[in-house]
Enzyme design. Sequence first.
Site, PDB file in Angstrom:
ATOM      1  CG  HIS A 324      -0.179  -0.097   2.503  1.00 19.20           C
ATOM      2  ND1 HIS A 324       0.629  -1.071   2.860  1.00 19.20           N
ATOM      3  CD2 HIS A 324      -0.094   1.004   3.624  1.00 19.20           C
ATOM      4  CE1 HIS A 324       1.277  -0.833   4.007  1.00 19.20           C
ATOM      5  NE2 HIS A 324       0.856   0.519   4.578  1.00 19.20           N
ATOM      6  CG  ASP A 325       3.404   2.014   2.326  1.00 15.71           C
ATOM      7  OD1 ASP A 325       2.535   2.770   2.679  1.00 15.71           O
ATOM      8  OD2 ASP A 325       4.233   1.540   3.465  1.00 15.71           O
TER       9      ASP A 325
END
Length: 547
Positions: A324-325
């Site tokens: 998610h980064d």
Amino acid sequence: MVWWHETTIYQIYPRSFADSDADGIGDLRGIIDRLDHLVDLGVGTVWVSPFFPSPQEDFGYDVTDYTGVAPEYGTLDTAVELIDAAHDRGLHVMFDLVLNHTSDQHPWFLRSKGSRDNPKSDWYLWADGRGRDGRKPPNNWRSALEVNSAWQWSEERGQFYLATFLPFQPDLNWRNPEVKAAMFDAVRFWLDRGVDGFRLDIFGQIMKDPQLRDNPFAPHMATGFPRGWRREHTENTPDNIVLAQELHAVCAEYSDPDRILLGEVFGPPDVLREYNAGGRGLDLVFLFDFLLYEYDAQWFEDTIRRFEDSFPAPMQPTYVLENHDRSRSLDRVGGDRRKAAVLAVILLTVRGVPTVYMGQEIGMGNTYLPLDRALDPVASTYFRWIPEVANRRLGERLNRDEVRTPMQWDGSANAGFTPAGIRPWLPVNPDYPQVNVAVEAGDPESLLELYRRLFAVRRAHPALHRGSLHLISGLPADVLGYRRTDPETGQQCAVFANLGRTERQVRAVSSESVVGTGGATCADGTIHLPPDSAIVVVRQRPGPSTV
Ligand code: NOJ
């Protein structure tokens, strides 16, 4: 063998997975309703990113209560129901613990910043400033983003507090026994409710030098980014390894099943392996190199060799292409699905524990969202001023919203994430009519069906889920090859991937294909590998072979 040695992990970012109550935000009930997708996919463990109470400034990585559930995600009962529902389906569940810092809205911090002598005053890392007016940060420690000091001034207390990530995420003082006890109790709270383990957010940076010594200046690269100061006194310190062992001991109070710790830690593999020394610390650590892969056979060979050397059995390396980064892996190969298929084969056939990020299995790409409209605090605070033309050219996504858009379930409005007419918290990628679970299910050419097949083949073959890995030498330079061997049954599988532009052939007598992509075939002892193709073969009978 412990269960997690053979597992595979699927990461859910709850805000974007499935919205069951039509508020535009994903929730725990939505996850429960969609668990069968994970069963159909064939994963072993679900990791759910934070859903605890939080002002959501960093979308859950800023916690105000470690033993609660944020109202938009559900209730404590829903969280327990999620654990049970996953277990009923044979899935393990990991939650996400943010141990390094809390939100600055956490009651502990609100109290702590109030004065220098209250019961919580020593729960965070406070220090006097330097300089005549005491307004210079106590030392040269940089925040995780490197662009600013890790120290933040508090007018109220007339001191600096440490915030390794963002200013609203103050670091806890883990040298205070009360803090440690409170956090370990939170760990036990979830273990008591049956969770199988935790992903540990920026675990490597929890124990800093108590003398607050400056980090040495030495320009170098770390996880793809240039850095000035080595984090000698703030990352992977000997005390941090001890903390990992203490946390391990907390998990060891529980059995049947064994509980697992997976650390988000950064550093070279030979440093990170220390977290697992003697099998007493973190069971697994993320090795992030694949997030920044080069689509090149030699690069994969070198990286796999490095991981194998540093994490020999019974240690397990980990492999992760997306989270998610960071940028979606598909975008790193210009949206080329043949290449994405090759990556999937490698990810799910190497020795170790692979993690798939939600949407990766259907080939979700980054969703273009300009920096000046970012909800992500990293982008909106630090990178807002970068011209959009320059931002678009970067390989990495500075606005993490772009990799967190809603899961694409079907071709209906809002991709089935939230009902028509509701505005999802982030826009849905416009490609959703073509890229979604419903449209790909049953299509033998789709990435989804490839992922399903790979998970199934991995489960069905001991050589793939628990065998040793041996890199095959003497192949054409653009072909990656390795053999997996199960010591118990003697089963052998071999994997070949052609990452070049020329068709290649490899000898593989007595072998049968179990998965092939991009037109790769195996017949009469010869494997044909068109450009951007990969194949997994299994030896049919013992005997000499050229693979
Ligand atoms: C790492 C997490 O993956 C990221 O999303 C978060 O913003 C930071 N840690 C801070 O907790």
